[in-house]
Motif scaffolding. Structure first.
Motif, short mmCIF file in Angstrom:
data_model
loop_
_atom_site.label_atom_id
_atom_site.label_comp_id
_atom_site.label_asym_id
_atom_site.label_seq_id
_atom_site.Cartn_x
_atom_site.Cartn_y
_atom_site.Cartn_z
N GLU A 95 -23.66 27.58 -12.57
CA GLU A 95 -23.87 27.30 -11.93
C GLU A 95 -23.07 26.30 -12.81
O GLU A 95 -24.55 24.39 -12.21
N ILE A 96 -23.50 26.06 -13.89
CA ILE A 96 -22.57 24.94 -14.25
C ILE A 96 -21.22 24.30 -13.68
O ILE A 96 -20.32 25.53 -13.88
N VAL A 97 -21.27 23.42 -13.43
CA VAL A 97 -20.00 22.31 -12.67
C VAL A 97 -18.78 22.53 -13.22
O VAL A 97 -17.97 22.73 -13.07
N ALA A 98 -19.50 22.07 -15.25
CA ALA A 98 -17.93 20.68 -15.31
C ALA A 98 -18.83 20.77 -16.75
O ALA A 98 -20.09 20.25 -17.06
N ARG A 99 -18.32 20.47 -17.71
CA ARG A 99 -18.45 20.58 -19.92
C ARG A 99 -17.87 18.64 -18.89
O ARG A 99 -17.09 18.25 -19.00
N LEU A 100 -19.33 17.59 -19.47
CA LEU A 100 -18.88 16.43 -19.72
C LEU A 100 -18.98 16.13 -21.32
O LEU A 100 -17.60 14.85 -21.64
N GLY A 101 -19.24 16.73 -22.26
CA GLY A 101 -19.70 15.59 -23.26
C GLY A 101 -20.01 16.58 -24.18
O GLY A 101 -20.77 18.33 -23.78
N ARG A 102 -20.37 15.92 -25.12
CA ARG A 102 -21.28 17.03 -26.71
C ARG A 102 -22.11 15.39 -27.10
O ARG A 102 -21.36 14.26 -27.67
N PHE A 103 -23.11 15.40 -27.24
CA PHE A 103 -23.55 15.16 -28.53
C PHE A 103 -23.91 14.77 -30.00
O PHE A 103 -23.61 16.43 -30.57
N PRO A 104 -24.36 14.29 -31.07
CA PRO A 104 -23.51 14.89 -32.16
C PRO A 104 -24.89 14.85 -32.78
O PRO A 104 -26.25 15.56 -32.37
N LEU A 105 -24.59 16.17 -34.05
CA LEU A 105 -25.62 16.63 -34.71
C LEU A 105 -26.66 15.36 -34.65
O LEU A 105 -27.93 16.28 -34.49
N ASP A 106 -26.68 14.64 -35.34
CA ASP A 106 -27.73 13.27 -35.22
C ASP A 106 -28.77 13.39 -33.90
O ASP A 106 -30.33 13.07 -34.66
N LEU A 107 -27.99 12.98 -33.47
CA LEU A 107 -29.06 13.34 -31.83
C LEU A 107 -29.58 13.87 -31.94
O LEU A 107 -30.62 14.23 -31.08
N MET A 108 -28.74 15.17 -31.99
CA MET A 108 -29.82 16.19 -31.23
C MET A 108 -30.97 16.67 -32.70
O MET A 108 -32.07 17.31 -32.14
N ARG A 109 -30.54 16.52 -33.42
CA ARG A 109 -31.87 16.21 -34.45
C ARG A 109 -33.25 16.31 -33.63
O ARG A 109 -34.09 15.56 -33.92
N ARG A 110 -32.59 14.71 -33.19
CA ARG A 110 -33.67 13.92 -32.62
C ARG A 110 -34.39 14.73 -31.45
O ARG A 110 -35.01 13.99 -30.73
N ILE A 111 -33.47 14.92 -30.15
CA ILE A 111 -34.07 15.65 -29.43
C ILE A 111 -34.98 17.03 -30.10
O ILE A 111 -35.60 16.94 -28.99
N ASP A 112 -33.86 17.79 -30.46
CA ASP A 112 -34.82 18.30 -31.93
C ASP A 112 -36.77 18.17 -31.98
O ASP A 112 -37.74 18.54 -31.56
N LEU A 113 -36.67 16.80 -32.43
CA LEU A 113 -38.60 16.43 -32.64
C LEU A 113 -38.50 15.84 -30.97
O LEU A 113 -39.91 16.16 -30.93
N ALA A 114 -38.08 15.71 -29.81
CA ALA A 114 -38.41 15.64 -28.50
C ALA A 114 -39.24 16.70 -28.28
O ALA A 114 -40.27 16.60 -27.85
N LEU A 115 -38.29 17.22 -28.66
CA LEU A 115 -38.58 19.43 -27.77
C LEU A 115 -39.58 19.49 -28.26
O LEU A 115 -40.22 19.79 -27.99
N ALA A 116 -39.92 19.36 -30.26
CA ALA A 116 -41.26 19.55 -30.21
C ALA A 116 -41.60 19.73 -29.86
O ALA A 116 -43.36 19.62 -30.19
N ASP A 117 -42.53 18.02 -29.37
CA ASP A 117 -43.21 17.61 -28.99
C ASP A 117 -44.09 17.58 -27.78
O ASP A 117 -44.94 18.07 -27.29
N ALA A 118 -42.70 17.83 -26.46
CA ALA A 118 -43.13 18.47 -25.16
C ALA A 118 -43.63 19.84 -25.16
O ALA A 118 -44.00 19.96 -24.80
N LEU A 119 -43.24 20.18 -26.58
CA LEU A 119 -44.27 21.76 -26.48
C LEU A 119 -44.59 21.90 -27.06
O LEU A 119 -45.13 23.50 -27.51
N ASP A 120 -45.28 21.00 -27.63
CA ASP A 120 -46.50 21.20 -29.10
C ASP A 120 -46.30 22.64 -30.11
O ASP A 120 -47.51 23.03 -30.28
N ILE A 121 -44.91 22.07 -30.52
CA ILE A 121 -44.32 22.79 -31.61
C ILE A 121 -44.50 21.41 -32.99
O ILE A 121 -43.83 20.85 -32.69
N GLU A 122 -45.25 22.43 -34.04
CA GLU A 122 -45.52 21.54 -34.98
C GLU A 122 -43.81 21.83 -35.84
O GLU A 122 -43.42 22.60 -36.46
N ARG A 123 -43.51 20.88 -36.95
CA ARG A 123 -41.98 20.39 -37.41
C ARG A 123 -42.15 20.86 -38.39
O ARG A 123 -43.70 20.07 -38.90
N SER A 124 -41.83 21.15 -39.64
CA SER A 124 -42.32 21.05 -40.66
C SER A 124 -41.37 19.83 -42.28
O SER A 124 -40.08 19.80 -41.29
#
Length: 124
Positions: A95-124
């Motif tokens: 179902e993936i139509v196309a790859r548009l681009g990619r987020f850099p590692l520093d932004l993915m670290r912020r997204i990891d924190l947002a995922l942890a918040d959304a899923l109520d996962i404790e980050r150490s």
């Protein structure tokens, strides 16, 4: 699209959502959040919605990305966007139509924190 996707890829999909009690789809960019270890083995991919809706953008489960920033340009975003880590879906890889681009590692670290918040996962 049968090419491999990696965590951090911004892809174009018909993202599923519920409206009036029924599943509908809207073509939009999404972020691959699934681990590459599973991306190589599974026929399905876990994605987070990328939306232009800026309501509640201050919530810790949402990450704002401006199209004018290096991250926005690298991801192929055409408008200012919000990665909504509260809105996740698992879709078949086909179902993936196309790859548009990619987020850099520093932004993915912020997204990891947002995922942890959304899923109520404790980050150490």
């Amino acid at each position: 699209m049968t090419t491999d996707v990696r965590r951090g890829d911004v892809v174009l999909v018909a993202f599923p959502f519920v409206a009036r009690g029924q599943v509908q789809r809207k073509r939009r960019p999404a972020l691959v959040v699934q681990s590459d270890r599973y991306n190589r083995r599974r026929a399905a991919v876990i994605i987070a919605a990328i939306t232009s809706t800026r309501a509640h953008r201050e919530l810790p489960a949402k990450v704002v990305v401006s199209k004018e920033t290096p991250e926005g340009r690298q991801a192929g975003l055409r408008i200012d966007s919000v990665v909504d880590c509260q809105t996740l879906a698992t879709i078949p890889r086909e179902e993936i139509v196309a790859r548009l681009g990619r987020f850099p590692l520093d932004l993915m670290r912020r997204i990891d924190l947002a995922l942890a918040d959304a899923l109520d996962i404790e980050r150490s």
